[in-house]
Design an enzyme around this catalytic site. Structure first.
Site, PDB file in Angstrom:
ATOM      1  N   ARG A 243      42.478  50.544  31.880  1.00  0.00           N
ATOM      2  CA  ARG A 243      41.376  50.846  30.972  1.00  0.00           C
ATOM      3  C   ARG A 243      40.235  49.833  31.032  1.00  0.00           C
ATOM      4  O   ARG A 243      39.062  50.217  31.102  1.00  0.00           O
ATOM      5  CB  ARG A 243      41.864  50.884  29.512  1.00  0.00           C
ATOM      6  CG  ARG A 243      42.483  52.145  29.076  1.00  0.00           C
ATOM      7  CD  ARG A 243      43.596  51.848  28.103  1.00  0.00           C
ATOM      8  NE  ARG A 243      44.622  51.136  28.823  1.00  0.00           N
ATOM      9  CZ  ARG A 243      45.600  51.762  29.516  1.00  0.00           C
ATOM     10  NH1 ARG A 243      45.674  53.051  29.481  1.00  0.00           N
ATOM     11  NH2 ARG A 243      46.496  51.082  30.203  1.00  0.00           N
ATOM     12  N   THR A 244      40.575  48.565  30.956  1.00  0.00           N
ATOM     13  CA  THR A 244      39.515  47.562  30.817  1.00  0.00           C
ATOM     14  C   THR A 244      38.634  47.552  32.060  1.00  0.00           C
ATOM     15  O   THR A 244      37.402  47.615  31.965  1.00  0.00           O
ATOM     16  CB  THR A 244      40.135  46.178  30.567  1.00  0.00           C
ATOM     17  OG1 THR A 244      41.063  46.284  29.483  1.00  0.00           O
ATOM     18  CG2 THR A 244      39.074  45.152  30.235  1.00  0.00           C
TER      19      THR A 244
ATOM     20  N   LYS B  51      44.565  32.586  49.672  1.00  0.00           N
ATOM     21  CA  LYS B  51      44.524  31.517  50.689  1.00  0.00           C
ATOM     22  C   LYS B  51      44.455  30.142  50.038  1.00  0.00           C
ATOM     23  O   LYS B  51      44.316  29.135  50.730  1.00  0.00           O
ATOM     24  CB  LYS B  51      43.289  31.692  51.583  1.00  0.00           C
ATOM     25  CG  LYS B  51      43.217  33.023  52.294  1.00  0.00           C
ATOM     26  CD  LYS B  51      41.879  33.140  53.027  1.00  0.00           C
ATOM     27  CE  LYS B  51      41.575  34.560  53.421  1.00  0.00           C
ATOM     28  NZ  LYS B  51      40.155  34.740  53.786  1.00  0.00           N
TER      29      LYS B  51
ATOM     30  N   ARG C 234      39.405  39.039  34.132  1.00  0.00           N
ATOM     31  CA  ARG C 234      40.735  38.974  33.494  1.00  0.00           C
ATOM     32  C   ARG C 234      41.579  38.009  34.305  1.00  0.00           C
ATOM     33  O   ARG C 234      41.636  38.106  35.531  1.00  0.00           O
ATOM     34  CB  ARG C 234      41.399  40.348  33.461  1.00  0.00           C
ATOM     35  CG  ARG C 234      42.844  40.267  33.007  1.00  0.00           C
ATOM     36  CD  ARG C 234      43.465  41.623  32.793  1.00  0.00           C
ATOM     37  NE  ARG C 234      42.930  42.257  31.597  1.00  0.00           N
ATOM     38  CZ  ARG C 234      43.384  43.404  31.097  1.00  0.00           C
ATOM     39  NH1 ARG C 234      44.362  44.046  31.696  1.00  0.00           N
ATOM     40  NH2 ARG C 234      42.858  43.911  29.998  1.00  0.00           N
TER      41      ARG C 234
ATOM     42  N   HIS D 256      41.221  38.924  23.832  1.00  0.00           N
ATOM     43  CA  HIS D 256      40.761  40.117  24.554  1.00  0.00           C
ATOM     44  C   HIS D 256      39.569  40.670  23.755  1.00  0.00           C
ATOM     45  O   HIS D 256      39.661  41.719  23.117  1.00  0.00           O
ATOM     46  CB  HIS D 256      41.913  41.130  24.636  1.00  0.00           C
ATOM     47  CG  HIS D 256      41.723  42.226  25.639  1.00  0.00           C
ATOM     48  ND1 HIS D 256      40.517  42.527  26.247  1.00  0.00           N
ATOM     49  CD2 HIS D 256      42.614  43.137  26.125  1.00  0.00           C
ATOM     50  CE1 HIS D 256      40.683  43.550  27.065  1.00  0.00           C
ATOM     51  NE2 HIS D 256      41.943  43.936  27.012  1.00  0.00           N
TER      52      HIS D 256
HETATM   53  N1   CP Z   1      44.035  47.733  26.697  1.00  0.00           N
HETATM   54  C1   CP Z   1      44.033  47.187  27.932  1.00  0.00           C
HETATM   55  O1   CP Z   1      43.639  46.020  28.118  1.00  0.00           O
HETATM   56  O2   CP Z   1      44.449  48.020  28.923  1.00  0.00           O
HETATM   57  P1   CP Z   1      44.502  47.635  30.461  1.00  0.00           P
HETATM   58  O3   CP Z   1      45.501  46.530  30.619  1.00  0.00           O
HETATM   59  O4   CP Z   1      44.890  48.900  31.173  1.00  0.00           O
HETATM   60  O5   CP Z   1      43.128  47.163  30.860  1.00  0.00           O
END
Ligand code: CP
Length: 307
Positions: free
Chosen positions: A51-52, A80, A101, A129
């Site tokens: 999603r993110t 590497k 991320r 998050h």
């Molecule tokens: N909610 C969320 O962060 O989903 P993903 O890990 O799929 O990005």
């Protein structure tokens, strides 16, 4: 360091959160534009995501920008031995904004310290998050009509779940009541309980996901037990299926309660909840597009109403 970066939700005041939510509402009405024409956004995902990453990339595409990046760090020069610092400095040569991320807590903050390009934290370990929080707030606002004075129940992995950490932090501006439902091993960390105390926020901790808690809730926020953060696989096996929301458990819940989950789910919400009008997790994920369009344009200093 670029001051437009979004590292932690605690960096944003109530007014700034509200302004981003107004932007998200604008983008829900106007998802397609050329606001990012000529801009390049890098998405660097050192941890898995559906999603993110895809909603950030869709957000850029719908705003007329371009996306570069990787969804699997093993295909980058990290494999590497390139350091995070060098990776960020390199990507800064190519992109106007970096969405990242990373599995290390504090990595997004660190990235801001080695580049002038704005950084958006798409999740740093078990820490925060913040873009998820913006879509969670937007979802709560849309379904409840307000963010103020709600009773929010958070269930599951409150220790490692970065989404609940960021959401508690943001909601401190809006006078909530919380029920925190978890096993003792996955309690909400003390620093977030202390944050509640400092802000005069009433909260109760429970080990039982009881009918009285469910029926008292305006929002039930289910979370997945974060297996990837456990050092002991046996411990994960023991706690991973402790809390499952089933449709029958909602029989006497408030008419307007909504079930949220940042997703992905495993067993926390039975499939029999999906058809209940109180289930909102798929719409919640769609709201991520608008919330992330708001975050991206804000980080790039673009006012959507001026073009
Ligand atoms: N909610 C969320 O962060 O989903 P993903 O890990 O799929 O990005």
């Amino acid at each position: 360091m670029n001051t437009n970066s979004l590292v932690g939700i605690d960096d944003l005041s109530r007014a700034e959160l509200t302004e981003l939510l107004t932007r998200a509402s604008y983008f829900e009405a106007h998802p397609n534009s050329k606001l990012l024409e000529g801009k390049v956004v890098a998405t660097l995902f050192f941890e898995p995501s559906t999603r993110t990453r895809l909603s950030f990339e869709t957000a850029v595409n719908r705003l007329g920008g371009r996306v570069i990046g990787f969804s699997d760090a093993s295909t980058s020069s990290t494999s590497k031995g390139e350091t995070l610092k060098d990776t960020i400095k390199m990507v800064s040569n190519y992109a106007d904004l970096i969405v990242m991320r990373h599995y290390l807590e504090g990595s997004a903050q660190y990235a801001t310290e080695v580049t002038e390009v704005p950084i958006v934290n798409a999740g740093d370990g078990a820490n925060q998050h913040p873009s998820q929080t913006m879509l969670d707030l937007y979802s709560i606002l849309k379904t409840q009509g307000t963010l103020d004075g709600l009773t929010i129940t958070m269930v599951g992995d409150l220790k490692y779940g970065r989404t609940v950490h960021s959401l508690v932090t943001a909601l401190r501006h809006f006078g909530p009541r919380f029920h925190f439902v978890s096993c003792p091993e996955l309690r909400m960390p003390e620093r977030y309980l202390e944050l509640c105390r400092e802000n005069g926020i009433e909260f109760e901790e429970h080990t039982e996901f009881s009918e009285s808690v469910i029926n008292d809730s305006d929002i039930i926020y289910m979370t997945r037990v974060q297996g990837e953060r456990f050092s002991d696989p046996m411990e994960y096996e023991r706690v991973k299926n402790l809390y499952t929301l089933r449709n029958s458990m909602l029989a006497n819940s408030k008419e307007n309660v909504r079930i949220l989950h940042p997703l992905p789910r495993v067993n926390e919400i039975d499939r029999d909840v999906d058809e209940n009008a109180k289930a909102y997790y798929f719409e919640q994920a769609r709201n991520g597009l608008y919330a992330r369009q708001a975050i991206i344009t804000k980080a790039l200093g673009i006012d959507p109403t001026e073009k």
